[in-house]
Write a protein that holds these residues in place. Structure first.
Motif, PDB file in Angstrom:
ATOM      1  N   VAL A  83       0.836  -1.204   0.000  1.00 53.91           N
ATOM      2  CA  VAL A  83       0.000   0.000   0.000  1.00 53.91           C
ATOM      3  C   VAL A  83       0.870   1.253   0.000  1.00 53.91           C
ATOM      4  N   GLY A  84       1.973   1.208   0.735  1.00 49.04           N
ATOM      5  CA  GLY A  84       2.897   2.349   0.747  1.00 49.04           C
ATOM      6  C   GLY A  84       3.487   2.612  -0.624  1.00 49.04           C
ATOM      7  N   ALA A  85       3.777   1.546  -1.364  1.00 47.78           N
ATOM      8  CA  ALA A  85       4.332   1.716  -2.709  1.00 47.78           C
ATOM      9  C   ALA A  85       3.294   2.299  -3.657  1.00 47.78           C
ATOM     10  N   ALA A  86       2.047   1.881  -3.514  1.00 46.23           N
ATOM     11  CA  ALA A  86       1.018   2.340  -4.441  1.00 46.23           C
ATOM     12  C   ALA A  86       0.621   3.791  -4.210  1.00 46.23           C
ATOM     13  N   PHE A  87       0.645   4.248  -2.969  1.00 46.63           N
ATOM     14  CA  PHE A  87       0.119   5.571  -2.672  1.00 46.63           C
ATOM     15  C   PHE A  87       1.155   6.556  -2.135  1.00 46.63           C
ATOM     16  N   ALA A 147       5.817  -5.320 -15.021  1.00 46.22           N
ATOM     17  CA  ALA A 147       6.746  -5.061 -13.921  1.00 46.22           C
ATOM     18  C   ALA A 147       8.193  -5.227 -14.382  1.00 46.22           C
ATOM     19  N   CYS A 148       8.443  -6.236 -15.198  1.00 40.34           N
ATOM     20  CA  CYS A 148       9.799  -6.420 -15.728  1.00 40.34           C
ATOM     21  C   CYS A 148      10.183  -5.269 -16.648  1.00 40.34           C
ATOM     22  N   TRP A 149       9.247  -4.793 -17.454  1.00 41.79           N
ATOM     23  CA  TRP A 149       9.521  -3.668 -18.347  1.00 41.79           C
ATOM     24  C   TRP A 149       9.771  -2.390 -17.553  1.00 41.79           C
ATOM     25  N   LEU A 150       8.986  -2.189 -16.494  1.00 42.84           N
ATOM     26  CA  LEU A 150       9.131  -0.968 -15.699  1.00 42.84           C
ATOM     27  C   LEU A 150      10.409  -0.939 -14.872  1.00 42.84           C
ATOM     28  N   SER A 151      10.960  -2.094 -14.579  1.00 40.45           N
ATOM     29  CA  SER A 151      12.139  -2.125 -13.716  1.00 40.45           C
ATOM     30  C   SER A 151      13.454  -1.947 -14.466  1.00 40.45           C
ATOM     31  N   LEU A 199      -0.542  -0.911 -10.823  1.00 42.03           N
ATOM     32  CA  LEU A 199      -0.638  -1.558  -9.517  1.00 42.03           C
ATOM     33  C   LEU A 199      -2.046  -1.443  -8.955  1.00 42.03           C
ATOM     34  N   CYS A 200      -2.662  -0.292  -9.113  1.00 39.28           N
ATOM     35  CA  CYS A 200      -4.041  -0.120  -8.632  1.00 39.28           C
ATOM     36  C   CYS A 200      -5.012  -0.975  -9.452  1.00 39.28           C
ATOM     37  N   ALA A 233       9.914   4.066  -9.524  1.00 39.74           N
ATOM     38  CA  ALA A 233       9.321   3.101 -10.459  1.00 39.74           C
ATOM     39  C   ALA A 233       9.740   1.683 -10.100  1.00 39.74           C
ATOM     40  N   ARG A 234      10.935   1.526  -9.571  1.00 41.27           N
ATOM     41  CA  ARG A 234      11.406   0.194  -9.178  1.00 41.27           C
ATOM     42  C   ARG A 234      10.595  -0.365  -8.012  1.00 41.27           C
ATOM     43  N   LYS A 235      10.306   0.474  -7.028  1.00 47.19           N
ATOM     44  CA  LYS A 235       9.517   0.034  -5.877  1.00 47.19           C
ATOM     45  C   LYS A 235       8.098  -0.329  -6.321  1.00 47.19           C
ATOM     46  N   LEU A 236       7.519   0.476  -7.188  1.00 48.37           N
ATOM     47  CA  LEU A 236       6.192   0.189  -7.706  1.00 48.37           C
ATOM     48  C   LEU A 236       6.201  -1.070  -8.571  1.00 48.37           C
ATOM     49  N   ALA A 237       7.247  -1.241  -9.361  1.00 57.67           N
ATOM     50  CA  ALA A 237       7.357  -2.424 -10.215  1.00 57.67           C
ATOM     51  C   ALA A 237       7.508  -3.683  -9.370  1.00 57.67           C
ATOM     52  N   ARG A 238       8.207  -3.589  -8.243  1.00 50.39           N
ATOM     53  CA  ARG A 238       8.349  -4.735  -7.352  1.00 50.39           C
ATOM     54  C   ARG A 238       6.980  -5.142  -6.790  1.00 50.39           C
TER      55      ARG A 238
END
Length: 140
Positions: A28-32, A94-98, A118-119, A38-43
């Protein structure tokens, strides 16, 4: 720190239960989080997509159609196929974003795309939770 625990409630006589624990505060912390990379969100997107894939395959192989899908086996398996495609798309996104070789402007754009993905990835996860016979336990 809250932990989300998914448990397969399929009683097939084997007596074994499968449990997956997820740190929801990080997800939730990564999403908001406004300044999330971008790496944290991709993870986070990768793990939600991977979990969706695993639960979808478990529901496909070990859970017969029931409830609304009791008489409509084709609709049940087409729904699970769509969820499988969504999970595979989440993992590949996620692989593309990382990827690390991007410029500063592109990083912000990718972070925004990762946040949106992610949402949106929560919908297939919730549907496969409902179809697959999984129970959700939240421990604080």
């Amino acid at each position: 720190m809250a932990t989300l625990q998914l448990q397969n409630t399929n009683s097939n006589g084997a007596g074994a239960a499968t449990t997956i624990a997820i740190n929801t505060s990080e997800l939730v912390g990564a999403a908001f989080e406004p300044g999330a990379s971008a790496r944290k969100l991709a993870r986070g997107l990768f793990w939600v997509g991977f979990l969706t894939l695993v639960m979808d395959l478990a529901a496909t192989f070990y859970r017969p159609p029931a409830g609304v899908f009791g008489r409509h086996r084709l609709a049940y398996y087409l729904t699970l196929g769509g969820i499988l495609a969504a999970g595979a798309a989440e993992v590949s996104a996620a692989c593309w974003l990382s990827r690390s070789s991007v410029q500063a402007q592109d990083r912000r754009r990718r972070a925004t795309l990762a946040r949106i993905a992610l949402c949106c990835s929560l919908l297939p996860l919730v549907v496969v939770l409902a179809l697959g016979g999984f129970s959700v336990l939240v421990k604080s």
